[in-house]
Design a protein around this motif. Structure first.
Motif, short mmCIF file in Angstrom:
data_model
loop_
_atom_site.label_atom_id
_atom_site.label_comp_id
_atom_site.label_asym_id
_atom_site.label_seq_id
_atom_site.Cartn_x
_atom_site.Cartn_y
_atom_site.Cartn_z
N SER A 15 0.77 -1.14 -0.22
CA SER A 15 -0.09 -0.10 -0.11
C SER A 15 0.58 0.34 0.06
O SER A 15 2.17 0.95 0.51
CB SER A 15 -1.05 -0.45 0.90
OG SER A 15 -1.20 1.17 1.56
N LEU A 16 0.56 2.13 -0.80
CA LEU A 16 0.91 3.28 -0.78
C LEU A 16 0.62 4.41 -0.75
O LEU A 16 0.79 5.46 -0.95
CB LEU A 16 2.05 3.63 -2.07
CG LEU A 16 3.23 2.65 -2.83
CD1 LEU A 16 3.47 2.62 -4.27
CD2 LEU A 16 4.03 2.45 -1.64
N THR A 17 -0.47 4.39 0.45
CA THR A 17 -1.47 5.45 0.36
C THR A 17 -0.07 6.32 1.67
O THR A 17 1.04 6.24 2.34
CB THR A 17 -2.09 5.41 1.80
OG1 THR A 17 -2.09 4.76 3.29
CG2 THR A 17 -3.54 4.62 0.82
N GLU B 162 8.90 5.08 -2.43
CA GLU B 162 8.43 5.32 -1.42
C GLU B 162 10.16 5.68 -1.15
O GLU B 162 9.89 6.57 0.07
CB GLU B 162 8.63 4.37 -0.73
CG GLU B 162 6.85 3.30 -1.24
CD GLU B 162 6.83 2.86 -0.22
OE1 GLU B 162 6.37 3.09 1.27
OE2 GLU B 162 6.05 1.68 -0.57
N GLN C 123 0.12 -1.43 -12.06
CA GLN C 123 -0.45 -0.13 -11.26
C GLN C 123 -1.91 0.46 -12.06
O GLN C 123 -1.15 0.51 -13.13
CB GLN C 123 0.42 0.80 -10.98
CG GLN C 123 1.99 0.46 -9.99
CD GLN C 123 1.39 -0.50 -9.40
OE1 GLN C 123 1.21 0.01 -8.29
NE2 GLN C 123 2.07 -1.63 -9.17
N GLN D 136 -7.39 3.64 -4.00
CA GLN D 136 -6.61 3.81 -1.75
C GLN D 136 -5.62 5.15 -2.27
O GLN D 136 -5.15 5.72 -2.89
CB GLN D 136 -5.95 2.76 -1.94
CG GLN D 136 -5.25 2.90 -0.64
CD GLN D 136 -4.77 1.93 0.04
OE1 GLN D 136 -4.82 0.52 -0.47
NE2 GLN D 136 -3.41 1.77 0.49
N SER E 235 -1.99 5.84 -3.52
CA SER E 235 -1.51 5.00 -4.19
C SER E 235 -0.70 5.42 -5.83
O SER E 235 -1.77 6.71 -6.33
CB SER E 235 -2.85 3.76 -4.63
OG SER E 235 -4.16 4.46 -5.52
N THR F 288 -3.19 6.52 -9.04
CA THR F 288 -3.60 7.97 -9.35
C THR F 288 -3.01 8.35 -10.68
O THR F 288 -3.46 9.49 -11.11
CB THR F 288 -3.34 8.88 -7.51
OG1 THR F 288 -3.71 7.91 -6.46
CG2 THR F 288 -4.16 9.99 -7.74
N GLN G 63 -9.32 0.25 0.67
CA GLN G 63 -8.21 -0.26 -0.15
C GLN G 63 -8.54 -2.05 -1.18
O GLN G 63 -9.51 -2.27 -1.08
CB GLN G 63 -7.71 -1.21 1.53
CG GLN G 63 -7.24 -0.23 2.59
CD GLN G 63 -6.77 -0.49 3.63
OE1 GLN G 63 -5.97 -2.47 3.56
NE2 GLN G 63 -6.46 -0.12 4.29
N ALA H 48 -6.63 -0.89 -8.48
CA ALA H 48 -4.80 -0.48 -7.42
C ALA H 48 -4.17 -2.11 -7.98
O ALA H 48 -3.44 -0.80 -9.67
CB ALA H 48 -5.65 -2.30 -6.59
N TRP H 49 -3.69 -3.00 -7.72
CA TRP H 49 -2.17 -3.30 -8.16
C TRP H 49 -2.51 -5.20 -8.88
O TRP H 49 -3.30 -5.48 -8.35
CB TRP H 49 -0.97 -3.42 -8.10
CG TRP H 49 -1.67 -3.09 -6.49
CD1 TRP H 49 -1.25 -4.06 -5.15
CD2 TRP H 49 -2.01 -1.74 -4.70
NE1 TRP H 49 -2.02 -3.36 -4.02
CE2 TRP H 49 -1.86 -2.31 -3.91
CE3 TRP H 49 -2.01 -0.85 -6.03
CZ2 TRP H 49 -2.21 -1.09 -3.02
CZ3 TRP H 49 -1.70 -0.02 -4.54
CH2 TRP H 49 -2.88 -0.07 -3.28
#
Length: 360
Positions: A5-7, A113, A137, A161, A164, A167, A190, A208-209
């Protein structure tokens, strides 16, 4: 088994409670790079790894750690004289926490990240990419949902999410196809919750992924978009909406003191990457057991990734785009320069076939 998750919240939580350090100046970065290069040249003379017993952290999925896992299973680390133990998690947060605290010296991550971790004071550098996973993605229409044009998205509820990487895919899609991103109806969920909501008819698009995208398609859904591909009535085929790379990150001090060790790790990962590309059927069979996925599902997922260690103009432009995007959106606490969180000295000097940057 899914990409982490990359929120924004998860990203900052993953960095722990370390205070933001003062950003390095370009001069300091240049000195550090020069020292690493000198150490690499000196240590390479005897060919011995400075540290032979290593724990490498990662995520148990086919994006972040495929080459890492294959290098271990095929004995490529042992061939380099290294005794490697893998510490694999189900998400990226523990990896970020371990790198930020100094618990982890080496880890597989991405080029998204580390920008946030370094902005928060993490002492790490990305030393090489391992694959471009922008194709995973993505977004897919729920089973039974059809659109006649991209504008039909205005009438659909889109699971996404917050924060992420998908986006970015949507934003660049909107720019190219003339949609107003702010008018799209996003529901912050999520991936697992998106899948459940999709089954209940509460959302019509899952964003999502993997493995969620392939699972949705196998359920009867329709692929819609990714960072590299579009499937709209007015736009089909390859696109350049986003690049997201899996990378190898190393603790700054460990990198300076162990250049030969890192070179040998890169050697092993390079062999594993070649194996994945040249022996896809065998690699899928091995990794399907590791990830507890059906081979045909994993093959679809891996085909959406581009496994390579190349630092080229595309890689550099994409990571510089992320620097600016994360700062502009308020996810990164300060604007970094690429040299603040990358060091490709070993790659350039010892594995030059993997470094072809021409743009300055």
């Amino acid at each position: 088994m899914m990409v982490a998750s990359l929120t924004a919240a998860a990203l900052f939580t993953g960095c722990g409670s370390k205070e933001t350090a003062e950003s390095s100046t370009k001069e300091e970065t240049a000195v550090t790079t020069e020292k690493t290069g000198e150490a690499a040249s000196e240590a390479a003379a005897d060919g011995e790894a400075e540290t032979k017993d290593l724990t490498i952290y990662g995520v148990n999925d086919p994006q972040i750690s495929a080459a890492l896992i294959m290098a271990d299973k095929l004995g490529y680390f042992k061939d380099e004289g290294l005794n490697v133990t893998l510490q694999l998690f189900t998400g990226m947060d523990p990896v970020g926490a371990a790198l930020s605290s100094g618990e982890a010296m080496i880890a597989t991550t991405n080029n998204y990240e580390p920008i946030l971790w370094v902005a928060n004071g993490a002492p790490i550098k990305v030393v090489a990419p391992l694959c471009n996973m922008a194709g995973t993605q993505a977004a897919a229409l729920a089973p039974g949902v059809e659109i006649n044009s991209a504008e039909d998205l205005y009438d659909l509820k889109i699971g996404l999410q917050a924060g992420s990487p998908v986006t970015i895919c949507f934003k660049n899609m909107c720019k190219e196809l003339g949609l107003d991103y702010d008018k799209l109806n996003f529901v912050n969920l999520q991936p697992a919750d998106q899948y459940s909501a999709m089954e209940k008819g509460e959302i019509q698009v899952l964003s999502a992924w993997e493995p969620w995208i392939t699972q949705t398609i196998n359920d009867g859904g329709t692929f819609l978009l990714s960072g590299t591909e579009a499937n709209f009535p007015e736009k089909q085929g390859e696109v350049d909406w986003f690049d997201l790379y899996n990378s190898l990150a190393v603790n700054d001090q460990f990198l300076e003191e162990n250049p030969v060790t890192i070179q040998k790790v890169l050697n092993a990962l390079g062999k594993a990457t070649d194996y994945i590309n040249d022996n896809r059927e065998e690699a899928v069979a091995t990794l399907a057991v590791q990830f507890n996925l059906e081979e045909d599902v994993l093959n679809e997922i891996m085909n959406r990734n581009s496994y390579n260690m190349l630092v080229d103009d595309t890689f550099m432009s994409s990571t510089q785009y992320l620097e600016q995007y994360l700062y502009d959106e308020g996810f990164a606490s300060k604007k970094l320069e690429t040299g603040d969180y990358t060091d490709f000295t070993i790659l350039k000097e010892k594995l030059p076939e993997h470094y072809t940057v021409t743009a300055q």
